[in-house]
Design a protein around this motif. Sequence first.
Motif, PDB file in Angstrom:
ATOM      1  N   ASP A  22       0.876  -1.178   0.000  1.00  0.00           N
ATOM      2  CA  ASP A  22       0.000   0.000   0.000  1.00  0.00           C
ATOM      3  C   ASP A  22       0.912   1.227   0.000  1.00  0.00           C
ATOM      4  O   ASP A  22       1.407   1.638   1.050  1.00  0.00           O
ATOM      5  CB  ASP A  22      -0.891  -0.048   1.250  1.00  0.00           C
ATOM      6  CG  ASP A  22      -2.033   0.959   1.189  1.00  0.00           C
ATOM      7  OD1 ASP A  22      -1.951   1.886   0.370  1.00  0.00           O
ATOM      8  OD2 ASP A  22      -2.979   0.808   1.985  1.00  0.00           O
ATOM      9  N   CYS A  25      -0.906   5.580   2.171  1.00  0.00           N
ATOM     10  CA  CYS A  25      -1.948   5.502   3.193  1.00  0.00           C
ATOM     11  C   CYS A  25      -1.441   6.198   4.460  1.00  0.00           C
ATOM     12  O   CYS A  25      -0.321   6.699   4.493  1.00  0.00           O
ATOM     13  CB  CYS A  25      -2.345   4.055   3.479  1.00  0.00           C
ATOM     14  SG  CYS A  25      -0.995   3.020   4.077  1.00  0.00           S
ATOM     15  N   THR A 105      -2.321  -6.914   3.214  1.00  0.00           N
ATOM     16  CA  THR A 105      -1.255  -5.949   2.922  1.00  0.00           C
ATOM     17  C   THR A 105       0.037  -6.387   3.602  1.00  0.00           C
ATOM     18  O   THR A 105       0.050  -6.647   4.799  1.00  0.00           O
ATOM     19  CB  THR A 105      -1.663  -4.549   3.425  1.00  0.00           C
ATOM     20  OG1 THR A 105      -2.963  -4.238   2.891  1.00  0.00           O
ATOM     21  CG2 THR A 105      -0.663  -3.494   2.993  1.00  0.00           C
ATOM     22  N   TYR A 108       3.073  -1.167   4.351  1.00  0.00           N
ATOM     23  CA  TYR A 108       2.378   0.122   4.294  1.00  0.00           C
ATOM     24  C   TYR A 108       3.414   1.243   4.194  1.00  0.00           C
ATOM     25  O   TYR A 108       4.326   1.318   5.026  1.00  0.00           O
ATOM     26  CB  TYR A 108       1.572   0.361   5.577  1.00  0.00           C
ATOM     27  CG  TYR A 108       0.465  -0.638   5.831  1.00  0.00           C
ATOM     28  CD1 TYR A 108      -0.822  -0.428   5.342  1.00  0.00           C
ATOM     29  CD2 TYR A 108       0.699  -1.790   6.583  1.00  0.00           C
ATOM     30  CE1 TYR A 108      -1.844  -1.338   5.585  1.00  0.00           C
ATOM     31  CE2 TYR A 108      -0.319  -2.707   6.834  1.00  0.00           C
ATOM     32  CZ  TYR A 108      -1.590  -2.478   6.334  1.00  0.00           C
ATOM     33  OH  TYR A 108      -2.595  -3.381   6.584  1.00  0.00           O
ATOM     34  N   LEU A 110       3.518   4.972   4.865  1.00  0.00           N
ATOM     35  CA  LEU A 110       2.606   5.832   5.637  1.00  0.00           C
ATOM     36  C   LEU A 110       2.981   7.300   5.548  1.00  0.00           C
ATOM     37  O   LEU A 110       4.107   7.689   5.885  1.00  0.00           O
ATOM     38  CB  LEU A 110       2.625   5.385   7.103  1.00  0.00           C
ATOM     39  CG  LEU A 110       2.103   3.963   7.339  1.00  0.00           C
ATOM     40  CD1 LEU A 110       2.641   3.400   8.647  1.00  0.00           C
ATOM     41  CD2 LEU A 110       0.581   3.946   7.342  1.00  0.00           C
ATOM     42  N   THR A 129      -0.344  -4.762  12.811  1.00  0.00           N
ATOM     43  CA  THR A 129      -0.613  -5.583  11.629  1.00  0.00           C
ATOM     44  C   THR A 129       0.388  -6.708  11.417  1.00  0.00           C
ATOM     45  O   THR A 129       0.102  -7.648  10.683  1.00  0.00           O
ATOM     46  CB  THR A 129      -0.560  -4.700  10.355  1.00  0.00           C
ATOM     47  OG1 THR A 129       0.758  -4.140  10.247  1.00  0.00           O
ATOM     48  CG2 THR A 129      -1.581  -3.578  10.427  1.00  0.00           C
ATOM     49  N   THR A 133       6.339  -1.401   7.758  1.00  0.00           N
ATOM     50  CA  THR A 133       5.891  -0.029   7.494  1.00  0.00           C
ATOM     51  C   THR A 133       7.092   0.833   7.136  1.00  0.00           C
ATOM     52  O   THR A 133       8.192   0.592   7.638  1.00  0.00           O
ATOM     53  CB  THR A 133       5.201   0.598   8.720  1.00  0.00           C
ATOM     54  OG1 THR A 133       6.127   0.608   9.815  1.00  0.00           O
ATOM     55  CG2 THR A 133       3.948  -0.164   9.108  1.00  0.00           C
ATOM     56  N   TYR A 335      -8.936   0.542   4.660  1.00  0.00           N
ATOM     57  CA  TYR A 335      -7.857  -0.338   4.178  1.00  0.00           C
ATOM     58  C   TYR A 335      -8.475  -1.598   3.564  1.00  0.00           C
ATOM     59  O   TYR A 335      -8.047  -2.065   2.514  1.00  0.00           O
ATOM     60  CB  TYR A 335      -6.920  -0.754   5.317  1.00  0.00           C
ATOM     61  CG  TYR A 335      -6.311   0.399   6.072  1.00  0.00           C
ATOM     62  CD1 TYR A 335      -5.009   0.821   5.811  1.00  0.00           C
ATOM     63  CD2 TYR A 335      -7.025   1.089   7.050  1.00  0.00           C
ATOM     64  CE1 TYR A 335      -4.443   1.879   6.490  1.00  0.00           C
ATOM     65  CE2 TYR A 335      -6.466   2.161   7.731  1.00  0.00           C
ATOM     66  CZ  TYR A 335      -5.186   2.556   7.449  1.00  0.00           C
ATOM     67  OH  TYR A 335      -4.639   3.611   8.117  1.00  0.00           O
TER      68      TYR A 335
END
Length: 383
Positions: A22, A25, A105, A108, A110, A129, A133, A335
């Motif tokens: 992703d 986000c 996912t 991420y 971010l 999660t 990240t 999400y």
Amino acid sequence: MSAEGTATESFAEFVAGLPLVDHHCHGVRTGTTTDADFELLATESDWPAPPGTSVFDNPFGIAVRALCAPLLDLPRHCTAEDYLRRRGELGDQEVSARLLAASGTEKYLLDTGFRASTIMTPPEMAQLTGAATQEIVRLEALAESIAPDCTAAGFSSAFEDALERALEHAVGVKSIIAYRYGLDFDPAPPTNAEVTAAAGRWLAGIEAGGLVRLTDLVLLRHLLWRAVGFGKPIQLHVGFGDADIVLHRCDPSHLTEFAHATRETGVQLMLLHCYPYIREAGILAQLFPHVWMDTSCAVSHTGPSSETLVRQSLESAPMHKVLYASDAFGLPELYLCGAQLWRRAVARILGEWVAEGFAGETDARRYAELLGRGNAIRAYGLE
Ligand SMILES: [Zn+2]
């Protein structure tokens, strides 16, 4: 789950199980989400739905009741009241854990520059999660954070230092010049004298009690060009996605001259959201070797109709230039819906190409893998 899949699974199963990166986000909201919070976070509007109505009848709300309700042990199409009641029973942490896990996912990226105190940090998101990240730095927020300690003459070098420090760990930057001005800006970098004068006006305004919010066009252009100098991907907000835009000025074709001006710098321009200018973004992504695009944000907010957007993004842009992103902020439902609606669209569109003999299934799997994760890995130099 592996990106290669297995020989026996169908193409739709392959897309359903594809681990996603992703690339655009934000964090999940911290604390307890009230029903009123939910109603506001579930729309790009800054204002609540009119009395007697609810966001659960927006395209996104309809998608939430179809896709998220079963993951909270509710029947599909449950009422808004039942959904919010169950959400409250389970609590934010449990709802977030269930929905983010179901999004599939694996990483991420971010954006930490928007209402950062109300959402989880990258380490908190990783803990929630189990996914990796990484951070994207918002240029305007960074400039606003250093403003109180700057002089007009020192602003440019102070910003340069702050950006260099931030980019020691961040994998890219984001510009919201579209919100703060529009994309119809002078594509050339401002001169040093112009920057010093603009910084002087901005800082004097702050000292006189004015807003720190940076809207000066010379400074917005300066931040963008400083970021170009560092060479990491620059995310640019395009089109739909906030209540304070003037929509027609967020058409990415306004960026054509800026794309020409940056083509040989080595920087990558990542066009975010793009709705309703998805075709314009796709044309830029085909023409310019350093322009990429996604349909994030708009996919969730168009719910049942979102396939049209993904289809438009694949009309003229090369398969190696379109990325998956949810642009989720705050609500775990964003999400989950972003990921599931995107998978549904890609499985249908590429599945049609296979069924009609336009693409072989090996290529279709390779394209889905590029769109869902491979392009982000290449653009940002991840892994
Ligand atoms: Zn966004």
